[in-house]
Write an enzyme that holds these catalytic residues in place. Structure first.
Site, PDB file in Angstrom:
ATOM      1  N   HIS A  79      -4.416  -9.584   4.050  1.00  0.00           N
ATOM      2  CA  HIS A  79      -6.113  -9.746   4.040  1.00  0.00           C
ATOM      3  C   HIS A  79      -6.272 -10.463   5.331  1.00  0.00           C
ATOM      4  O   HIS A  79      -5.750 -11.471   5.461  1.00  0.00           O
ATOM      5  CB  HIS A  79      -6.624 -10.199   2.893  1.00  0.00           C
ATOM      6  N   ARG A 137      -0.501  -2.429  -6.625  1.00  0.00           N
ATOM      7  CA  ARG A 137      -0.794  -3.516  -5.645  1.00  0.00           C
ATOM      8  C   ARG A 137      -1.718  -4.520  -6.066  1.00  0.00           C
ATOM      9  O   ARG A 137      -1.571  -5.808  -6.081  1.00  0.00           O
ATOM     10  CB  ARG A 137      -1.240  -2.977  -4.508  1.00  0.00           C
ATOM     11  N   HIS A 163      -2.102   2.412  -5.679  1.00  0.00           N
ATOM     12  CA  HIS A 163      -2.677   1.005  -5.344  1.00  0.00           C
ATOM     13  C   HIS A 163      -3.113   0.176  -6.486  1.00  0.00           C
ATOM     14  O   HIS A 163      -3.180  -1.162  -6.219  1.00  0.00           O
ATOM     15  CB  HIS A 163      -3.966   1.532  -4.624  1.00  0.00           C
ATOM     16  N   TYR A 166      -9.465 -11.058  -7.223  1.00  0.00           N
ATOM     17  CA  TYR A 166      -8.729 -11.124  -8.011  1.00  0.00           C
ATOM     18  C   TYR A 166      -8.954 -12.192  -8.811  1.00  0.00           C
ATOM     19  O   TYR A 166      -8.175 -12.362 -10.265  1.00  0.00           O
ATOM     20  CB  TYR A 166      -7.174 -11.177  -7.477  1.00  0.00           C
ATOM     21  N   ARG A 211       0.791  -1.281  -0.146  1.00  0.00           N
ATOM     22  CA  ARG A 211      -0.002   0.015  -0.017  1.00  0.00           C
ATOM     23  C   ARG A 211       0.831   1.291  -0.058  1.00  0.00           C
ATOM     24  O   ARG A 211       2.181   1.141   0.456  1.00  0.00           O
ATOM     25  CB  ARG A 211      -0.924   0.114   1.282  1.00  0.00           C
ATOM     26  N   LYS A 237      -2.088  -1.594   8.003  1.00  0.00           N
ATOM     27  CA  LYS A 237      -3.592  -1.455   8.205  1.00  0.00           C
ATOM     28  C   LYS A 237      -4.080  -2.566   9.055  1.00  0.00           C
ATOM     29  O   LYS A 237      -3.949  -3.755   8.758  1.00  0.00           O
ATOM     30  CB  LYS A 237      -4.279  -1.603   6.678  1.00  0.00           C
TER      31      LYS A 237
END
Length: 580
Positions: free
Chosen positions: A542, A519, A516, A551, A426, A451
């Site tokens: 995640h 990413r 982003h 994805y 990120r 995050k």
């Protein structure tokens, strides 16, 4: 509906209709629906400068106000905007009559448009501010004796006649600075400033000043200065940069500075860190958005979020939603609002086109206040959750990524984009990288406090190891891999995004890509290469595999092998014709 103002702005090499208003989720939802775009530099939403755009705005906002003379210096968020290039009365947006002909010549930049503001002189320098203009700023900084002071957010001009003439010629004004030129033989004002250690907290120093109004005014200009009534002195952070600023302020006044601090008392770590400054700035801006009678409710919300160590981003999201909630109920005491009223409020937002993401933020903010701030854990408060739209992110192909990397010449800029794509980081993780996080021997990068306050290990691409080591030799950064304007401070996320925007513009790609997007591309390319989705989940950090499965809809390797039944039908028909 809130008061909406529109005015003509020149943005991205074309005239646009700028839409200005106090932040309101309801208005934002409508603007998104009619195709408006948000400008971070102008702090406003905008549409193409056309009659159709104007009629759309007039249809949705019948009471909108057409601004005929720009006087807005504090726009949507209430923050002073240096990037606003105001429209003078000679180029007013006459929407009802002239909008049918959108072709205009760019008007000449005048001093009225620049909104020049002369501030009190500091030492050997005149100080002034103006609305940002790229070309004029570039010309000013080429003049010897002119520089931009980031601390004061102002231009500093050496008080010299020749320098004055050059600057005034660039600005297109006469006698702007006056004739108080700097000379060393000026009769000084006598006085002495004493600097002593602060016994209660060694991170501060006590600054005792003589009884001179001019001296007090200069001290008040320090953004971090606090006045102690008990000690009758100013308190400033005990940092070397602050001491340097004191000498700059008083070097030409004849005021002596007597430093009575112990050896090694000054320490750059005494300056409030980035997190402290960000949180305090966020808190102040949020409190300024509500009237006095509602600040008690909002303060309780902010204090609880800070106590739970939430980030400034979460602080803005939750409190922004809560402010919208308070505004709807005219800042009533939240304890007097019942569940039915709240659901009616949320329903009205959904009805007006609020996105599901914003709806979830609104629900989270309201629920946080009742459960965490008011402590009603057992309170039977079940809010409806809007169904979230499933949107696919933009992804670049490997060839497109390569094009972007090729057009970047600056080694620092190229490396931060390469590491962002190569490790799937990120933008906040890129700028927070420290040299101690780069594990060269293990070929890994340790991502800390990302995050969700989570750490993780990601790959260090073999192809950039040599470049990283060479870069370290050239730039000699002590802590952060990518240092910002000031030594010891990280590069800003805004600067990284600007690097990406510039690179994208040079390639000529039409995709709306950001840092982003690199990413997203990293994850998609790994999946196309056959990497197990569980590993990709760990690389991306995640919490849920559901987030990573998006994805699978973007990979083209498997999709390319699938043939449409229509194509198969055509192929069979062609084959039969050949056989006949």
């Amino acid at each position: 509906m809130k008061r909406i103002q529109i005015e003509k702005i020149f943005h991205h090499n074309a005239y646009r209709i700028g839409v200005f208003f106090d932040k309101d989720f309801e208005v934002i939802a409508i603007l998104k629906r009619i195709g408006a775009t948000y400008s971070g530099s102008r702090r406003c939403w905008y549409l193409d400068y056309s009659k159709a755009s104007y009629h759309k705005l007039r249809f949705h906002f019948p009471d909108l106000v057409v601004v005929t003379e720009s006087s807005n210096t504090t726009l949507v968020t209430g923050i002073n905007n240096r990037d606003l290039s105001p429209i003078a009365s000679s180029s007013v947006l006459q929407l009802d009559s002239t909008l049918s002909n959108p072709e205009h010549k760019q008007t000449q930049i005048t001093s009225e448009k620049l909104k020049l503001q002369l501030l009190p002189s500091i030492g050997k320098y005149w100080v002034f501010k103006m609305h940002f203009h790229h070309e004029i700023s570039k010309q000013l900084l080429k003049i010897k004796g002119v520089y931009w002071n980031g601390n004061y957010k102002s231009y500093m001009v050496f008080r010299n006649e020749t320098v004055k003439q050059h600057v005034e010629a660039v600005l297109g004004v006469g006698s702007f600075f006056g004739s108080d030129y700097f000379t060393k033989d000026l009769l000084p004002v006598k006085g002495k400033i004493k600097i002593l250690p602060h016994t209660e907290a060694t991170s501060w120093m006590e600054v005792y000043v003589p009884k001179l109004v001019a001296v007090h005014e200069k001290l008040k200009r320090f953004s971090l200065a606090r006045f102690s009534k008990s000690k009758n002195c100013y308190l400033l952070p005990a940092a070397p940069i602050v001491m340097d600023s004191l000498h700059l302020q008083f070097e030409s006044t004849g005021i002596d500075i007597e430093n009575l601090l112990p050896k090694n008392y000054l320490d750059k770590r005494n300056l409030p860190n980035k997190k402290q400054l960000d949180l305090s700035k966020t808190k102040k801006s949020l409190l300024d958005m509500v009237p006095v009678q509602a600040q008690t409710y909002l303060s309780s919300m902010i204090d609880t979020l800070l106590a739970l160590n939430y980030s400034s981003s979460t602080l803005r999201t939750y409190c922004g939603a809560f402010i919208q909630f308070l505004r709807y109920f005219e800042f009533r005491n939240p304890e007097s609002i019942n569940r039915e009223e709240i659901i009616r409020f949320l329903g009205s937002l959904m009805e007006r086109g609020l996105s599901a993401t914003s709806g979830h933020s609104m629900v989270n903010g309201v629920q946080f206040y009742y459960q965490q701030v008011l402590g009603k854990v057992d309170y039977s408060f079940v809010l409806p959750r809007p169904k979230k739209e499933k949107k696919l992110p933009v992804v670049l192909t490997m060839e497109e990524c390569l094009q972007i990397f090729k057009v970047v010449d600056n080694p620092k800029h190229k490396l931060l984009l390469l590491i962002g794509y190569g490790a799937g980081l990120r933008v906040s993780e890129i700028v927070s990288l420290k040299w101690s996080d780069i594990l060269f021997e293990e070929q890994k990068i340790h991502i800390k406090n990302a995050k969700g306050k989570k750490d993780r290990m990601v790959m260090l691409p073999y192809s950039i190891v040599t470049s990283l080591q060479l870069y370290r030799e050239l730039y000699k950064g002590k802590h952060y891999v990518f240092e910002g304007q000031f030594a010891g401070e990280p590069y800003s996320t805004g600067s990284v995004q600007q690097v990406m925007r510039n690179a994208l513009k040079l390639t000529g790609l039409e995709k709306k890509a950001t840092v982003h997007t690199l990413r997203h591309s990293f994850a998609t390319h790994l999946l196309e290469n056959g990497t197990d989705i569980r590993y990709i989940q760990q690389f991306l950090g995640h919490s849920s595999i559901k987030t990573t499965t998006i994805y699978t809809h973007l990979t083209k390797t498997a999709v390319d092998k699938i043939q449409s039944p229509l194509d198969r039908m055509v192929d069979l028909k062609s084959k039969k014709k050949l056989e006949e």
